[in-house]
Design an enzyme around this catalytic site. Structure first.
Site, PDB file in Angstrom:
ATOM      1  N   HIS A 112      -5.821 -12.796   3.224  1.00 31.13           N
ATOM      2  CA  HIS A 112      -6.046 -11.360   3.430  1.00 31.13           C
ATOM      3  C   HIS A 112      -7.410 -11.167   4.079  1.00 31.13           C
ATOM      4  O   HIS A 112      -8.300 -11.995   3.942  1.00 31.13           O
ATOM      5  CB  HIS A 112      -5.925 -10.588   2.120  1.00 31.13           C
ATOM      6  CG  HIS A 112      -4.490 -10.277   1.807  1.00 31.13           C
ATOM      7  ND1 HIS A 112      -4.028  -9.018   1.582  1.00 31.13           N
ATOM      8  CD2 HIS A 112      -3.411 -11.094   1.741  1.00 31.13           C
ATOM      9  CE1 HIS A 112      -2.722  -9.059   1.376  1.00 31.13           C
ATOM     10  NE2 HIS A 112      -2.313 -10.306   1.456  1.00 31.13           N
ATOM     11  N   GLU A 113      -7.530 -10.065   4.811  1.00 25.12           N
ATOM     12  CA  GLU A 113      -8.699  -9.844   5.669  1.00 25.12           C
ATOM     13  C   GLU A 113      -8.923 -11.111   6.506  1.00 25.12           C
ATOM     14  O   GLU A 113      -9.994 -11.707   6.503  1.00 25.12           O
ATOM     15  CB  GLU A 113      -9.966  -9.483   4.870  1.00 25.12           C
ATOM     16  CG  GLU A 113      -9.853  -8.208   4.106  1.00 25.12           C
ATOM     17  CD  GLU A 113      -9.042  -8.378   2.821  1.00 25.12           C
ATOM     18  OE1 GLU A 113      -8.137  -7.577   2.591  1.00 25.12           O
ATOM     19  OE2 GLU A 113      -9.291  -9.327   2.066  1.00 25.12           O
TER      20      GLU A 113
ATOM     21  N   GLU B 155      -1.036  -1.537   0.622  1.00 21.16           N
ATOM     22  CA  GLU B 155      -2.147  -1.100  -0.230  1.00 21.16           C
ATOM     23  C   GLU B 155      -2.755   0.236   0.212  1.00 21.16           C
ATOM     24  O   GLU B 155      -3.233   1.006  -0.607  1.00 21.16           O
ATOM     25  CB  GLU B 155      -3.228  -2.179  -0.282  1.00 21.16           C
ATOM     26  CG  GLU B 155      -3.827  -2.506   1.078  1.00 21.16           C
ATOM     27  CD  GLU B 155      -4.737  -3.732   1.063  1.00 21.16           C
ATOM     28  OE1 GLU B 155      -4.582  -4.581   0.181  1.00 21.16           O
ATOM     29  OE2 GLU B 155      -5.599  -3.824   1.947  1.00 21.16           O
TER      30      GLU B 155
HETATM   31  C1  NOJ Z   1      -7.690  -6.602  -0.378  1.00 22.44           C
HETATM   32  C2  NOJ Z   1      -6.341  -7.233  -0.358  1.00 22.44           C
HETATM   33  O1  NOJ Z   1      -5.635  -6.863   0.796  1.00 22.44           O
HETATM   34  C3  NOJ Z   1      -5.625  -6.824  -1.610  1.00 22.44           C
HETATM   35  O2  NOJ Z   1      -4.299  -7.299  -1.577  1.00 22.44           O
HETATM   36  C4  NOJ Z   1      -6.382  -7.330  -2.803  1.00 22.44           C
HETATM   37  O3  NOJ Z   1      -5.759  -6.865  -3.974  1.00 22.44           O
HETATM   38  C5  NOJ Z   1      -7.827  -6.845  -2.795  1.00 22.44           C
HETATM   39  N1  NOJ Z   1      -8.423  -7.086  -1.519  1.00 22.44           N
HETATM   40  C6  NOJ Z   1      -8.671  -7.526  -3.857  1.00 22.44           C
HETATM   41  O4  NOJ Z   1      -8.806  -8.874  -3.571  1.00 22.44           O
HETATM   42 CA    CA Z   2      -6.729  -5.767   2.941  1.00 23.56          CA
END
Ligand code: NOJ
Ligand code: CA
Length: 682
Positions: free
Chosen positions: A461-462, A486
């Site tokens: 992620h990111e 999200e």
């Molecule tokens: C961003 C992520 O995209 C998400 O899925 C995650 O829950 C949070 N960061 C915390 O790590």
């Molecule tokens: Ca994210």
């Protein structure tokens, strides 16, 4: 462009051009002849792409500049060309299809200049029926030995009549990385954009610019200079250098996908074809599958990552999820907030994360054993907050701990603002880097190769954008790299209805996305709070499983919300995540899209269709089905009065016997969808 001497290559393996030829054009076409690339050296190296005899990319510069050495480009002419053909089929261990055809013509053009140093380089062009790729190859030579610093890549992608072309794009070099709502504008209004950068010419021809095999190089963004001239704009290091390398080096492939319509972009394997074969011999431990997790509860504020009364990652809560997963056929349970660090200001300071120290109320041994006894694995989570040195220092122990507990998949996270990745350099000095610069390209890949040593797959992620590296590193199983579900919990605002109708034609051209579909309680804040909820119908949440490809798919909602809608939940239980074949059937960027996919090692087919804010009806010819089989179509579609704002749950589930000659008409509500399983009958 004045062409003084046009050389058409017809099966000549290698041609050394006579010195008397001053300026020239060499051409190479796709196997079906529809795409032609003309490479010219009139005003320095340039290329142009024609599609069905019309310009797709007009004359565009090639070359690069270095901090110390002389630039490659201006004053260079075509010295030598080498042509070859290739037609092969190779296998994906998991993917949208099992067999991938790689059919292309190749032309390697050597450019040279009459000078002593830095006087030659090559550009390798590959032309497929659905687009082209080209990369620079810079050999070791006088003036280009030792360390080299690239300060500009001169590659251009020029478009005629940019004011009449429509682009779907997200801004580059922003604080939110790739997580922006897509802009739909004429090309002339584009400032600096990420790739895949997709646009439609006035003629209706669709084009997408991206890159393949981004390894040890900076990510390429596109900067519009003169109107219509999109120039490669590589994301810099903290010291301003774009790329630090040594000769001999190769750049990633610059890719241009071209299709007469929008759907054609979706049925292309160019990005994968331009990556190297797998470096892993044994890929049997890489497991596609479906998962649930201690996750959405934190995003909607029911739980916390940090310790306390509503801590999500407790032993008992994880066991409850493990039981739910086992009962309904999920392979894994993701647990976030299990390790020390979350109680402090983790977004601002990732150095506080400890990747081997669980909270006291999370017994990693007990939960993983509980799961394994039922055939469910714990899915790991490493949130680095972009403090990558802190992560690197612990990565070996962190993966070893997870491996010991049977973990096969780890979700990583890099939630730092763009340009704010924290690294400590070899002199102990803290530097701030971009997520898509050369440094991070290496850091992300390092986490993947380290994970492989522990038979662990990575879901980033990111991330840095995908450039098809899953072919070479098949344990890089998925990533985020766009706005996912999200955003529908944060009220910042949520993804608009057209978002999922844009993603397939943009972000998804790069590769699988961990979007995390399947929110069933669409009104956790009340349906009336339109700015803090998924702006979709329930049927559209189901369609996402087929439309947005990922070998791992989450059922993102809380178990109780699935138990409340068991009929709709059945589709999530049935839908596979690994495919024998995938076919985009219909769609227009930002309006709607329809995909059909066949289960890997199975006979069933699945269809997902979704629309933007406009209700519409789509007709789907079932000619993708096996002509010799009968199927039961299990259809989940928006009800007659369904609409995303006030009536998102009205859904019809019906069964029909069909065969390959049938045609289905699917009415889609505003921001609605349809999901179908075609169960083969004996
Ligand atoms: C961003 C992520 O995209 C998400 O899925 C995650 O829950 C949070 N960061 C915390 O790590
Ligand atoms: Ca994210």
């Amino acid at each position: 462009m004045t062409i003084k001497n046009r050389i058409l290559l017809m099966g000549l393996a290698s041609v050394l051009l006579p010195a008397t030829v001053v300026a020239k054009t060499v051409e190479i076409s796709s196997p079906d002849g529809e795409i032609t690339v003309a490479i010219n050296d009139d005003n320095g190296p340039s290329y142009q792409i024609n599609f069905n005899n019309q310009p797709a990319i007009t004359s565009s510069k090639l070359g690069m500049r270095f901090k110390k050495a002389q630039a490659l480009g201006e004053g260079f002419s075509i010295k030598n060309v080498q042509q070859s053909q290739s037609n092969s089929t190779w296998q994906l261990p998991w993917g949208e299809r099992e067999h991938v055809v790689d059919h292309h013509n190749e032309l390697v053009v050597t450019f040279s200049a009459e000078r002593k140093t830095a006087n030659h380089f090559k550009v390798r062009f590959r032309v497929f029926n659905d687009g082209i790729g080209f990369r620079y190859e810079v050999p070791k030579q006088a003036g280009l030995a030792g360390n080299i610093e690239i300060i500009d890549e001169l590659t251009e992608f020029a478009i005629k009549q940019p004011e009449k072309a429509t682009a779907w794009w997200i801004p580059a070099r922003g604080w939110n990385r790739y997580e922006y709502v897509y802009n739909t504008t004429d090309v002339e209004s584009v400032d600096r954009a990420h790739t895949p950068f997709t646009f439609k010419l006035d003629s209706g021809v669709h084009i997408s610019i991206h890159e393949a095999a981004l390894v040890d190089y900076a990510g390429m963004t596109l900067d519009q200079q003169r109107p219509g001239v999109l120039k490669a704009d590589l994301t810099p290091w903290s010291d301003g250098i774009l790329v630090k390398t040594t000769a001999n080096f190769k750049t990633p492939w610059r890719t241009v996908q071209i299709s007469k319509d929008a759907v054609g972009l979706l049925n292309s394997d160019i990005i994968l074809n331009l990556n190297e074969p797998s470096k892993l011999e044994d890929t049997s431990w890489i497991e596609p599958g479906k998962y649930v997790g201690i996750w959405w509860g934190m995003h909607i504020g029911e739980n916390t990552w940090g310790s306390g009364a509503t801590h999500g990652a407790t032993t008992s809560e994880t066991k409850r999820y493990m039981d739910f997963a086992a009962e309904y056929g999920f392979d894994g349970v993701l647990v976030e907030g299990w390790n020390h660090g979350w109680d402090d200001d983790w977004y601002a300071n990732g150095d506080i994360f400890n990747f081997t120290k669980p909270y006291d109320d999370f017994d990693i041994k007990a939960v993983s054993e509980h799961g394994l006894a039922k055939g469910v694995r714990l899915i790991g989570h490493h949130e680095t907050s972009g403090s990558v040195t802190n992560y690197r220092n612990q990565i070996e122990d962190a993966f070893a701990l997870y491996e010991k507990h049977g973990v096969r998949q780890v979700k990583t996270g890099y939630v730092a603002d763009g340009g704010n990745i924290k690294r400590v350099d070899e002199n102990g000095i803290t530097r701030k880097e971009w997520h898509d610069g050369q440094f991070m390209a290496g850091e992300y890949l390092h986490s993947v190769t380290e994970a492989a040593k522990h038979k662990i797959s990575i879901n980033t992620h990111e991330p840095i954008k995908d450039t098809g590296l899953r072919r070479t590193y098949p344990n890089w199983i998925a990533r985020e790299g766009a706005r996912g579900q999200e955003f529908n919990a944060w009220g910042t605002p949520p993804n608009p209805p057209e978002h999922a109708a844009i993603l397939p034609f943009t972000r998804m051209l790069a590769g699988p996305m961990d979007f995390t579909p399947g929110i069933f309680d669409l009104g956790f804040n009340g349906l009336g709070d339109k700015s803090n909820r998924p702006q979709t119908t329930l049927a559209k949440q189901l369609a996402l499983y087929v439309v947005l490809y990922s070998p791992i798919q989450m059922a993102a909602d809380l178990p109780r919300n699935y138990l409340a809608k068991m009929d709709a939940f059945q589709f999530i239980r049935d839908v596979p995540t690994d495919w024998q074949e995938s076919k985009a059937i219909a769609g227009e960027v930002g309006d709607y899209v329809v995909f059909a996919r066949q289960e890997r090692n199975g006979d069933d087919w699945f269809v997902g269709a979704l629309t933007d804010e406009a209700a519409r009806s789509v007709t789907v010819k079932l000619d993708f089905l096996d002509a010799n089989k009968r199927y039961q179509a299990q259809i989940y579609r928006d009800g007659k009065n369904a609409e995303w704002k006030n009536n998102p749950y009205e859904m019809i589930i019906e069964n029909k016997e069909v065969n390959a000659k049938d045609v289905l008409t699917l009415p889609l509500a505003t921001s609605g969808g349809a999901a179908i399983r075609f169960k083969a009958l004996n």
